[in-house]
Design a protein around this motif. Structure first.
Motif, short mmCIF file in Angstrom:
data_model
loop_
_atom_site.label_atom_id
_atom_site.label_comp_id
_atom_site.label_asym_id
_atom_site.label_seq_id
_atom_site.Cartn_x
_atom_site.Cartn_y
_atom_site.Cartn_z
N ASP A 219 0.85 -1.19 0.00
CA ASP A 219 0.00 0.00 0.00
C ASP A 219 0.90 1.25 0.00
OD1 ASP A 219 -2.76 -1.17 1.89
OD2 ASP A 219 -0.94 -2.30 1.46
N LYS A 220 0.47 2.27 -0.76
CA LYS A 220 1.30 3.49 -0.88
C LYS A 220 1.48 4.17 0.47
CE LYS A 220 1.65 4.66 -5.56
NZ LYS A 220 0.84 3.63 -6.23
N ASP A 221 0.43 4.10 1.31
CA ASP A 221 0.48 4.85 2.57
C ASP A 221 0.99 4.01 3.75
OD1 ASP A 221 -1.61 3.13 2.70
OD2 ASP A 221 -3.12 4.63 3.31
N MET A 222 1.53 2.83 3.47
CA MET A 222 1.99 1.95 4.55
C MET A 222 3.42 2.33 4.92
SD MET A 222 1.43 -2.07 4.26
CE MET A 222 0.67 -2.97 5.56
N ARG A 223 3.61 2.74 6.16
CA ARG A 223 4.97 3.13 6.58
C ARG A 223 5.78 1.88 6.95
NH1 ARG A 223 1.76 6.49 9.38
NH2 ARG A 223 2.17 5.37 11.31
N PRO A 224 7.12 1.96 6.89
CA PRO A 224 7.94 0.83 7.31
C PRO A 224 7.57 0.40 8.73
CG PRO A 224 9.31 2.49 6.26
CD PRO A 224 7.95 3.10 6.41
N GLY A 225 7.38 -0.89 8.93
CA GLY A 225 7.00 -1.41 10.24
C GLY A 225 5.50 -1.63 10.37
N GLN A 226 4.70 -1.02 9.45
CA GLN A 226 3.25 -1.24 9.50
C GLN A 226 2.89 -2.57 8.85
OE1 GLN A 226 1.35 2.28 7.80
NE2 GLN A 226 0.66 2.81 9.85
N TRP A 227 1.81 -3.15 9.31
CA TRP A 227 1.35 -4.42 8.75
C TRP A 227 -0.17 -4.46 8.80
CZ3 TRP A 227 -1.49 -7.70 11.94
CH2 TRP A 227 -1.43 -7.39 13.30
N ARG A 228 -0.71 -5.38 7.99
CA ARG A 228 -2.17 -5.60 8.01
C ARG A 228 -2.45 -7.01 7.52
NH1 ARG A 228 -4.06 -5.88 2.88
NH2 ARG A 228 -2.99 -4.72 1.25
N ARG A 229 -3.65 -7.51 7.84
CA ARG A 229 -4.04 -8.82 7.31
C ARG A 229 -4.45 -8.64 5.85
NH1 ARG A 229 -4.81 -9.59 12.63
NH2 ARG A 229 -3.70 -11.47 13.27
N LEU A 230 -4.23 -9.68 5.04
CA LEU A 230 -4.66 -9.59 3.64
C LEU A 230 -6.17 -9.52 3.56
CD1 LEU A 230 -2.48 -12.08 1.55
CD2 LEU A 230 -2.06 -9.69 2.07
N ARG A 231 -6.65 -8.81 2.55
CA ARG A 231 -8.10 -8.75 2.30
C ARG A 231 -8.52 -10.05 1.60
NH1 ARG A 231 -6.26 -3.95 -0.05
NH2 ARG A 231 -6.57 -5.00 -2.03
N PRO A 232 -9.82 -10.42 1.70
CA PRO A 232 -10.27 -11.65 1.05
C PRO A 232 -9.94 -11.70 -0.45
CG PRO A 232 -11.96 -10.86 2.53
CD PRO A 232 -10.88 -9.80 2.52
#
Ligand code: URA
Length: 245
Positions: A219-232
């Protein structure tokens, strides 16, 4: 949960992140949990993925696989354990952290997209040399990257005596004697591959970030160290399923 395998009710809810094991036991004992429409007050009650479990009337669907997209920061190791420093697993939070591992490796000083999962079969498919999964990297390199470099990369660069890279796409974003910016797409994942490819044309990578791997894009707005679960939809593109057992 493997198909047909039964799990304690408190463990099922804890695996799905419904709370700490003791808070969940309390909820079960207080009658807040139903299995197939019937209140169950014993935490050790066994369930499997065919049971409909609700906590406070809200369904808790069991998902066997975890898929996490991390923007790996520089300075962190792509490993599950490092006695000397931090690993990518130290950056994320999951009730099933012990099962998770990174799919492949980024160098310690490389940033960018890293998939973390407990799905060994998927990891195997993505990493198999014959899969030729596309990986895009943004790189800053020393010196002026030329169209001749792009042509050599496209033909399949002789990196050293024992390794000829598969044809790769080199997009020159900016080129000057003082340094260049490029986006490189490769279809294999040899050790230090991007750095070695540039060294073979007389340049050094000074910054490297992975932008995408297969169908996954950072994601363009994801900073280093950020994470998220994958979308379906992302899980579907990766596995052909929606990630539910
Ligand atoms: N190529 C490299 O040289 N390093 C990485 O971390 C990934 C690809």
């Amino acid at each position: 949960m493997a198909s047909g395998k039964k799990l304690r009710l408190d463990r099922y809810l804890a695996d799905m992140g419904a709370g700490t094991r003791s808070a969940i036991k309390n909820s079960i004992r207080k009658g807040q949990v139903e299995v197939n429409g019937v209140i169950v007050t014993t935490p050790e009650h066994k369930v499997d993925e065919t049971d409909r479990v609700c906590l406070n009337k809200i369904p808790v669907v069991y998902t066997r696989w975890e898929y996490i997209l991390l923007n790996k920061p520089a300075g962190v190791l792509s490993a599950t354990k490092d006695p000397k420093g931090r690993t990518v697993l130290d950056l994320i939070d999951s009730p099933r952290k012990k099962e998770l591992f990174p799919v492949g490796r980024l160098d310690k000083d490389t940033e960018g997209l890293l998939l973390i999962t407990n799905d060994g079969a998927l990891a195997h498919r993505l990493l198999a040399p014959k899969s030729h999964v596309a990986k895009r990297y943004y790189a800053k390199v020393t010196g002026k990257v030329t169209e001749e470099d792009a042509r050599l990369f496209a033909e399949g660069l002789f990196v050293d005596a024992s390794f000829r890279a598969l044809p790769a796409k080199l997009e020159i974003r900016q080129a000057a004697e003082a340094g260049s910016e490029v986006v490189l797409e490769i279809y294999e994942g040899k050790f230090h591959q991007v750095k070695r490819m540039f060294l073979a044309v007389g340049k050094e990578v000074t910054y490297l970030k992975r932008l995408s791997m297969g169908p996954l894009t950072l994601d363009k707005d994801m900073r280093p160290g950020q994470w998220r679960r994958l979308r379906p939809d992302e899980i579907h593109k990766l596995t052909g399923e929606d990630g539910h057992v």
